[in-house]
Design a protein around this motif. Structure first.
Motif, mmCIF file in Angstrom:
data_model
loop_
_atom_site.group_PDB
_atom_site.id
_atom_site.type_symbol
_atom_site.label_atom_id
_atom_site.label_comp_id
_atom_site.label_asym_id
_atom_site.label_seq_id
_atom_site.Cartn_x
_atom_site.Cartn_y
_atom_site.Cartn_z
ATOM 1 N N ASP A 186 6.786 -6.803 16.483
ATOM 2 C CA ASP A 186 6.492 -7.367 15.163
ATOM 3 C C ASP A 186 5.173 -6.858 14.603
ATOM 4 O O ASP A 186 4.117 -7.051 15.201
ATOM 5 C CB ASP A 186 6.458 -8.901 15.250
ATOM 6 C CG ASP A 186 7.835 -9.488 15.532
ATOM 7 O OD1 ASP A 186 8.832 -8.878 15.112
ATOM 8 O OD2 ASP A 186 7.902 -10.556 16.159
ATOM 9 N N PHE A 188 4.795 -7.103 10.914
ATOM 10 C CA PHE A 188 5.118 -7.341 9.507
ATOM 11 C C PHE A 188 4.275 -8.437 8.863
ATOM 12 O O PHE A 188 4.311 -8.610 7.653
ATOM 13 C CB PHE A 188 6.605 -7.684 9.357
ATOM 14 C CG PHE A 188 7.011 -8.956 10.039
ATOM 15 C CD1 PHE A 188 6.993 -10.170 9.353
ATOM 16 C CD2 PHE A 188 7.408 -8.953 11.368
ATOM 17 C CE1 PHE A 188 7.355 -11.350 9.990
ATOM 18 C CE2 PHE A 188 7.780 -10.130 12.008
ATOM 19 C CZ PHE A 188 7.749 -11.321 11.319
ATOM 20 N N TYR A 189 3.523 -9.207 9.667
ATOM 21 C CA TYR A 189 2.769 -10.287 9.035
ATOM 22 C C TYR A 189 1.316 -9.890 8.788
ATOM 23 O O TYR A 189 0.855 -8.848 9.288
ATOM 24 C CB TYR A 189 2.902 -11.606 9.810
ATOM 25 C CG TYR A 189 3.007 -11.521 11.301
ATOM 26 C CD1 TYR A 189 4.256 -11.519 11.921
ATOM 27 C CD2 TYR A 189 1.867 -11.467 12.104
ATOM 28 C CE1 TYR A 189 4.359 -11.456 13.302
ATOM 29 C CE2 TYR A 189 1.976 -11.411 13.480
ATOM 30 C CZ TYR A 189 3.225 -11.400 14.071
ATOM 31 O OH TYR A 189 3.318 -11.333 15.433
ATOM 32 N N THR A 192 -1.275 -8.252 11.222
ATOM 33 C CA THR A 192 -0.860 -7.067 11.982
ATOM 34 C C THR A 192 -1.230 -5.802 11.223
ATOM 35 O O THR A 192 -1.497 -5.841 10.022
ATOM 36 C CB THR A 192 0.660 -7.085 12.258
ATOM 37 O OG1 THR A 192 1.362 -7.115 11.011
ATOM 38 C CG2 THR A 192 1.062 -8.288 13.082
ATOM 39 N N ASN A 193 -1.223 -4.670 11.935
ATOM 40 C CA ASN A 193 -1.622 -3.405 11.317
ATOM 41 C C ASN A 193 -0.811 -2.263 11.941
ATOM 42 O O ASN A 193 -1.047 -1.887 13.089
ATOM 43 C CB ASN A 193 -3.130 -3.192 11.524
ATOM 44 C CG ASN A 193 -3.644 -1.941 10.837
ATOM 45 O OD1 ASN A 193 -3.111 -0.847 11.009
ATOM 46 N ND2 ASN A 193 -4.714 -2.090 10.065
ATOM 47 N N PRO A 194 0.151 -1.697 11.192
ATOM 48 C CA PRO A 194 1.029 -0.664 11.753
ATOM 49 C C PRO A 194 0.304 0.581 12.262
ATOM 50 O O PRO A 194 0.661 1.124 13.310
ATOM 51 C CB PRO A 194 1.966 -0.320 10.589
ATOM 52 C CG PRO A 194 1.970 -1.556 9.741
ATOM 53 C CD PRO A 194 0.587 -2.111 9.843
ATOM 54 N N HIS A 243 4.677 1.487 6.993
ATOM 55 C CA HIS A 243 4.036 0.533 6.087
ATOM 56 C C HIS A 243 4.773 -0.793 6.151
ATOM 57 O O HIS A 243 6.007 -0.817 6.274
ATOM 58 C CB HIS A 243 4.044 1.054 4.642
ATOM 59 C CG HIS A 243 3.353 2.368 4.475
ATOM 60 N ND1 HIS A 243 1.984 2.506 4.521
ATOM 61 C CD2 HIS A 243 3.853 3.611 4.287
ATOM 62 C CE1 HIS A 243 1.665 3.786 4.360
ATOM 63 N NE2 HIS A 243 2.782 4.473 4.220
ATOM 64 N N GLN A 244 4.033 -1.879 6.017
ATOM 65 C CA GLN A 244 4.656 -3.195 6.034
ATOM 66 C C GLN A 244 5.609 -3.356 4.852
ATOM 67 O O GLN A 244 5.373 -2.838 3.766
ATOM 68 C CB GLN A 244 3.582 -4.282 6.006
ATOM 69 C CG GLN A 244 2.824 -4.359 7.327
ATOM 70 C CD GLN A 244 1.761 -5.427 7.340
ATOM 71 O OE1 GLN A 244 1.216 -5.776 6.312
ATOM 72 N NE2 GLN A 244 1.450 -5.946 8.509
ATOM 73 N N LEU A 258 8.582 -3.816 10.468
ATOM 74 C CA LEU A 258 7.447 -3.552 9.576
ATOM 75 C C LEU A 258 7.508 -4.440 8.330
ATOM 76 O O LEU A 258 8.583 -4.782 7.861
ATOM 77 C CB LEU A 258 7.448 -2.101 9.132
ATOM 78 C CG LEU A 258 7.142 -1.057 10.222
ATOM 79 C CD1 LEU A 258 7.490 0.332 9.758
ATOM 80 C CD2 LEU A 258 5.660 -1.130 10.610
#
Length: 258
Positions: A186, A188-189, A192-194, A243-244, A258
């Motif tokens: 996860d 996506f919130y 968080t940082n992809p 990207h989210q 994401l």
């Protein structure tokens, strides 16, 4: 050998002085890890807090126990309330003793979203997200000596700002928290940082790892999953998809949300 205890936890030995404490009855299938040295023991994460994990730990070792937190999400700090000596990465200290970033009701909904046989003494109305003051703040590359064993904290942000994996160089064990596991990763919130997640996987990929121990789900995973997850992140990055808001990308034995 599998030892069932407390009717909620399952205990499985990794070797003579390392144990997995799992919560298989809940959909999260969380894993905590007890590492015993000659001077003290480390408990990596404390799970959901549905049942008293300290009772299980005390049946496994008489050593003084320090808790290492992979990250301060509710499903990894639930049993922190049973311990005094708690360590968390400095980036998440406020989550423990100032304010948890998710409302209690959201946590309750996550805790109960799939029916499960909660222990008879568990009262959902009394469930609280752990709040307390950590005794120690973890820093990247910090080494913890427990007597005959040295564990290294590796700051691996992405899933959360202060996420840490714990590496044991001598045995080449990696305790990967929520950075690496077989399931949905996860990112996506808001916290968080992809891109950081991708960089953290790349960093872990450089380690020599004999055995991989995740925070959730199947324990029968090869360290080679790290390469596959790393390759997936690289492909998403190269295709400008990291990207989210881009949804869920599915692979053979994991997903990236994401």
């Amino acid at each position: 050998l599998i030892i069932k205890m407390e009717n909620w936890f399952t205990v499985e030995p990794i070797d003579s002085d390392t144990f997995i404490i799992s919560e298989y009855k809940h959909w999260e299938e969380t894993h905590c890890y007890l590492l015993c040295g000659t001077k003290k023991a480390l408990l990596i994460d404390t799970g959901l807090g549905i049942e008293n994990i300290k009772k299980v730990v005390e049946n496994l070792t008489a050593l003084p126990v320090s808790v290492l937190t992979t990250h301060a999400h509710w499903d990894h700090i639930g049993g922190h309330k049973y311990f005094d000596d708690i360590a968390v990465h400095e980036a998440e200290k406020d989550w423990l003793f100032v304010k948890f970033p998710i409302p209690r009701q959201t946590v309750i909904e996550a805790l109960t979203k799939v029916p499960c046989p909660f222990p008879s003494g568990f009262n959902i109305e009394k469930y609280r997200i752990f709040q307390g003051f950590p005794k120690k703040l973890l820093h990247d590359k910090e080494r913890i000596d427990i007597g005959g064993r040295v564990i290294e904290a590796i700051h691996t942000p992405g899933h959360s700002p202060g996420h840490c994996c714990f590496y044991e160089p001598k045995r080449k064990y990696l305790y990967s928290g929520d950075l690496i596991y077989s399931g949905c990763l996860d990112i996506f919130y808001p916290t968080t940082n992809p891109q950081q997640f991708r960089d953290s996987v790349k960093r872990i990929r450089a380690l020599e790892i004999n055995r991989l121990f995740p925070g959730h789900h199947s324990l029968k995973i090869s360290p080679k999953i790290i390469e596959r997850i790393g390759d997936a992140f690289d492909m998403l990055y190269e295709n400008e998809l990291l990207h989210q808001g881009n949804g869920i990308f599915k692979y053979d034995d994991f997903q990236i949300h994401l």
